[in-house]
Write a protein that holds these residues in place. Structure first.
Motif, PDB file in Angstrom:
ATOM      1  N   VAL A  41     -73.739 -66.907  87.670  1.00 40.70           N
ATOM      2  CA  VAL A  41     -72.517 -66.299  87.128  1.00 40.70           C
ATOM      3  C   VAL A  41     -72.840 -64.995  86.407  1.00 40.70           C
ATOM      4  O   VAL A  41     -72.149 -63.978  86.574  1.00 40.70           O
ATOM      5  CB  VAL A  41     -71.802 -67.278  86.187  1.00 40.70           C
ATOM      6  CG1 VAL A  41     -70.666 -66.587  85.444  1.00 40.70           C
ATOM      7  CG2 VAL A  41     -71.262 -68.476  86.971  1.00 40.70           C
ATOM      8  N   GLN A  42     -73.892 -65.005  85.601  1.00 41.42           N
ATOM      9  CA  GLN A  42     -74.291 -63.787  84.886  1.00 41.42           C
ATOM     10  C   GLN A  42     -74.685 -62.678  85.860  1.00 41.42           C
ATOM     11  O   GLN A  42     -74.325 -61.510  85.665  1.00 41.42           O
ATOM     12  CB  GLN A  42     -75.448 -64.095  83.943  1.00 41.42           C
ATOM     13  CG  GLN A  42     -75.076 -64.983  82.769  1.00 41.42           C
ATOM     14  CD  GLN A  42     -76.282 -65.448  81.984  1.00 41.42           C
ATOM     15  OE1 GLN A  42     -77.304 -65.837  82.547  1.00 41.42           O
ATOM     16  NE2 GLN A  42     -76.179 -65.404  80.657  1.00 41.42           N
ATOM     17  N   LEU A  43     -75.412 -63.040  86.896  1.00 39.06           N
ATOM     18  CA  LEU A  43     -75.819 -62.048  87.889  1.00 39.06           C
ATOM     19  C   LEU A  43     -74.616 -61.494  88.647  1.00 39.06           C
ATOM     20  O   LEU A  43     -74.554 -60.292  88.936  1.00 39.06           O
ATOM     21  CB  LEU A  43     -76.820 -62.679  88.864  1.00 39.06           C
ATOM     22  CG  LEU A  43     -78.207 -62.952  88.288  1.00 39.06           C
ATOM     23  CD1 LEU A  43     -79.002 -63.867  89.219  1.00 39.06           C
ATOM     24  CD2 LEU A  43     -78.957 -61.652  88.054  1.00 39.06           C
ATOM     25  N   SER A  49     -70.383 -55.046  87.900  1.00 38.20           N
ATOM     26  CA  SER A  49     -70.324 -53.912  86.969  1.00 38.20           C
ATOM     27  C   SER A  49     -71.100 -52.692  87.443  1.00 38.20           C
ATOM     28  O   SER A  49     -70.850 -51.582  86.970  1.00 38.20           O
ATOM     29  CB  SER A  49     -70.884 -54.348  85.596  1.00 38.20           C
ATOM     30  OG  SER A  49     -70.148 -55.426  85.065  1.00 38.20           O
ATOM     31  N   VAL A  50     -72.058 -52.881  88.331  1.00 35.74           N
ATOM     32  CA  VAL A  50     -72.932 -51.772  88.719  1.00 35.74           C
ATOM     33  C   VAL A  50     -72.267 -50.898  89.784  1.00 35.74           C
ATOM     34  O   VAL A  50     -71.512 -51.386  90.629  1.00 35.74           O
ATOM     35  CB  VAL A  50     -74.283 -52.316  89.236  1.00 35.74           C
ATOM     36  CG1 VAL A  50     -74.142 -52.933  90.627  1.00 35.74           C
ATOM     37  CG2 VAL A  50     -75.352 -51.234  89.225  1.00 35.74           C
ATOM     38  N   ARG A  51     -72.526 -49.616  89.696  1.00 32.96           N
ATOM     39  CA  ARG A  51     -72.030 -48.695  90.721  1.00 32.96           C
ATOM     40  C   ARG A  51     -72.899 -48.773  91.971  1.00 32.96           C
ATOM     41  O   ARG A  51     -74.114 -48.968  91.879  1.00 32.96           O
ATOM     42  CB  ARG A  51     -72.038 -47.249  90.214  1.00 32.96           C
ATOM     43  CG  ARG A  51     -71.019 -46.976  89.126  1.00 32.96           C
ATOM     44  CD  ARG A  51     -70.940 -45.491  88.792  1.00 32.96           C
ATOM     45  NE  ARG A  51     -72.173 -44.990  88.191  1.00 32.96           N
ATOM     46  CZ  ARG A  51     -72.932 -44.039  88.705  1.00 32.96           C
ATOM     47  NH1 ARG A  51     -72.604 -43.479  89.871  1.00 32.96           N
ATOM     48  NH2 ARG A  51     -74.017 -43.625  88.078  1.00 32.96           N
ATOM     49  N   GLY A 207     -81.891 -59.835  87.671  1.00 31.24           N
ATOM     50  CA  GLY A 207     -81.174 -59.698  86.408  1.00 31.24           C
ATOM     51  C   GLY A 207     -81.656 -58.520  85.595  1.00 31.24           C
ATOM     52  O   GLY A 207     -80.849 -57.766  85.026  1.00 31.24           O
ATOM     53  N   ARG A 208     -82.969 -58.333  85.514  1.00 37.36           N
ATOM     54  CA  ARG A 208     -83.510 -57.224  84.735  1.00 37.36           C
ATOM     55  C   ARG A 208     -83.161 -55.881  85.378  1.00 37.36           C
ATOM     56  O   ARG A 208     -82.784 -54.923  84.696  1.00 37.36           O
ATOM     57  CB  ARG A 208     -85.021 -57.369  84.581  1.00 37.36           C
ATOM     58  CG  ARG A 208     -85.464 -58.523  83.697  1.00 37.36           C
ATOM     59  CD  ARG A 208     -84.983 -58.365  82.252  1.00 37.36           C
ATOM     60  NE  ARG A 208     -85.503 -57.177  81.607  1.00 37.36           N
ATOM     61  CZ  ARG A 208     -86.606 -57.137  80.864  1.00 37.36           C
ATOM     62  NH1 ARG A 208     -87.318 -58.246  80.668  1.00 37.36           N
ATOM     63  NH2 ARG A 208     -87.003 -56.010  80.297  1.00 37.36           N
ATOM     64  N   TYR A 209     -83.269 -55.791  86.705  1.00 34.29           N
ATOM     65  CA  TYR A 209     -82.956 -54.537  87.393  1.00 34.29           C
ATOM     66  C   TYR A 209     -81.493 -54.154  87.193  1.00 34.29           C
ATOM     67  O   TYR A 209     -81.164 -53.004  86.876  1.00 34.29           O
ATOM     68  CB  TYR A 209     -83.280 -54.659  88.881  1.00 34.29           C
ATOM     69  CG  TYR A 209     -83.320 -53.330  89.599  1.00 34.29           C
ATOM     70  CD1 TYR A 209     -84.522 -52.650  89.763  1.00 34.29           C
ATOM     71  CD2 TYR A 209     -82.168 -52.739  90.108  1.00 34.29           C
ATOM     72  CE1 TYR A 209     -84.578 -51.424  90.408  1.00 34.29           C
ATOM     73  CE2 TYR A 209     -82.206 -51.517  90.752  1.00 34.29           C
ATOM     74  CZ  TYR A 209     -83.409 -50.862  90.905  1.00 34.29           C
ATOM     75  OH  TYR A 209     -83.444 -49.638  91.536  1.00 34.29           O
ATOM     76  N   LEU A 210     -80.607 -55.119  87.370  1.00 33.28           N
ATOM     77  CA  LEU A 210     -79.180 -54.844  87.221  1.00 33.28           C
ATOM     78  C   LEU A 210     -78.821 -54.520  85.777  1.00 33.28           C
ATOM     79  O   LEU A 210     -77.949 -53.676  85.520  1.00 33.28           O
ATOM     80  CB  LEU A 210     -78.374 -56.044  87.709  1.00 33.28           C
ATOM     81  CG  LEU A 210     -78.306 -56.215  89.231  1.00 33.28           C
ATOM     82  CD1 LEU A 210     -77.812 -57.607  89.598  1.00 33.28           C
ATOM     83  CD2 LEU A 210     -77.402 -55.144  89.852  1.00 33.28           C
ATOM     84  N   THR A 211     -79.490 -55.159  84.823  1.00 36.22           N
ATOM     85  CA  THR A 211     -79.227 -54.865  83.416  1.00 36.22           C
ATOM     86  C   THR A 211     -79.555 -53.421  83.091  1.00 36.22           C
ATOM     87  O   THR A 211     -78.790 -52.730  82.406  1.00 36.22           O
ATOM     88  CB  THR A 211     -80.039 -55.810  82.512  1.00 36.22           C
ATOM     89  OG1 THR A 211     -79.591 -57.156  82.725  1.00 36.22           O
ATOM     90  CG2 THR A 211     -79.866 -55.455  81.043  1.00 36.22           C
ATOM     91  N   TYR A 216     -77.657 -48.139  81.629  1.00 31.41           N
ATOM     92  CA  TYR A 216     -77.886 -46.694  81.722  1.00 31.41           C
ATOM     93  C   TYR A 216     -76.969 -46.024  82.748  1.00 31.41           C
ATOM     94  O   TYR A 216     -77.150 -44.847  83.062  1.00 31.41           O
ATOM     95  CB  TYR A 216     -79.345 -46.413  82.057  1.00 31.41           C
ATOM     96  CG  TYR A 216     -80.252 -46.494  80.838  1.00 31.41           C
ATOM     97  CD1 TYR A 216     -80.486 -45.385  80.041  1.00 31.41           C
ATOM     98  CD2 TYR A 216     -80.838 -47.696  80.467  1.00 31.41           C
ATOM     99  CE1 TYR A 216     -81.299 -45.453  78.924  1.00 31.41           C
ATOM    100  CE2 TYR A 216     -81.653 -47.788  79.347  1.00 31.41           C
ATOM    101  CZ  TYR A 216     -81.882 -46.659  78.584  1.00 31.41           C
ATOM    102  OH  TYR A 216     -82.691 -46.731  77.468  1.00 31.41           O
ATOM    103  N   ASP A 217     -75.988 -46.755  83.248  1.00 35.20           N
ATOM    104  CA  ASP A 217     -75.031 -46.233  84.219  1.00 35.20           C
ATOM    105  C   ASP A 217     -75.735 -45.583  85.407  1.00 35.20           C
ATOM    106  O   ASP A 217     -75.371 -44.500  85.856  1.00 35.20           O
ATOM    107  CB  ASP A 217     -74.071 -45.232  83.560  1.00 35.20           C
ATOM    108  CG  ASP A 217     -72.878 -44.898  84.452  1.00 35.20           C
ATOM    109  OD1 ASP A 217     -72.485 -45.761  85.262  1.00 35.20           O
ATOM    110  OD2 ASP A 217     -72.355 -43.763  84.358  1.00 35.20           O
TER     111      ASP A 217
END
Length: 236
Positions: A41-43, A49-51, A207-211, A216-217
């Motif tokens: 769910v978090q992922l 959210s990511v472009r 998760g870390r990559y997407l965060t 940092y948009d």
């Protein structure tokens, strides 16, 4: 064999095949993610959210080196002079990452608990337990999860220098200690080109990559998005 028995066996086989996870179709056994990995769910929230952009741009001008005449576009390596966690504490960024991530840490006397000389790393990419000593410091590298060269190509070229220096030294978001071999294999690759060699660590890495990308948009490419979606579908 009697026809009714054959029919029963075929039905049983069909039910068994339907019960298998999708990865079994490829002959791959499902692997539980490493402890501390984000939930599915978090992922999915991060993915939403990511472009996403079609491809990685190539604006040119990326020059990491800081010698005379070099661009030094992300500032000096492991500087303490930036705006962010761990900054201006008298310790270099590399030592800050090591002291944060290693267990059983020992510091060089007289350095105010800055220079790490020993400890143990549970490698977030390979899953191996690595003994760190200052004499063999090159065995452990500090990885930029979202590579600097990729960040430059995907938008950091337009950032003010202060933001680029913070990004390169962000010990909370974009830096991980890992085996030198894993860091060399990764290079400036993104998720469609490289993933941790151990599948159990893929959910953690995604998760870390997407965060990093969200905070940092920075966008991900369509190929990276597809690779990350594939990982997320296999996370619990």
């Amino acid at each position: 064999m009697r026809a009714d028995i054959r029919r029963w066996l075929r039905a049983l086989l069909a039910v068994a095949l339907l019960a298998l996870p999708a990865c079994a179709d490829l002959g791959i056994e499902p692997v539980a993610p490493t402890p501390g990995s984000p939930s599915r769910v978090q992922l999915e929230q991060l993915l939403a959210s990511v472009r996403v952009v079609a491809t990685r741009g190539h604006p040119g001008g990326y020059e990491r080196g800081c010698k005379d005449g070099q661009g030094c576009v992300f500032g000096p390596s492991w500087t303490d002079d930036y705006d962010g966690p761990g900054a201006h504490d008298g310790c270099g960024t590399r030592d800050n990452v090591l002291s944060k991530q290693l267990t059983g840490v020992s510091f060089r006397p007289g350095t105010n608990d800055c220079v790490v000389i020993a400890g143990t790393l549970d490698d977030p990419y390979t899953g191996n337990r690595i003994t760190f000593t200052k004499a063999d410091a090159g065995d452990i590298h500090i990885d930029h999860i979202y590579p600097l060269a990729a960040a430059w190509d995907m938008g950091a070229v337009y950032w003010p220098r202060e933001r680029r220096v913070r990004f390169a030294n962000d010990i909370d978001v974009n830096l991980l200690a890992t085996a030198a071999s894993a860091n060399r294999a990764k290079g400036d690759s993104t998720p469609s080109e490289w993933l941790p060699p151990v599948r159990a660590h893929h959910c953690f890495y995604a998760g870390r990559y997407l965060t990093v990308a969200v905070q940092y948009d920075l966008p991900v490419t369509a190929a990276d998005s597809a690779a990350l979606n594939d990982i997320v579908r296999g996370c619990p």
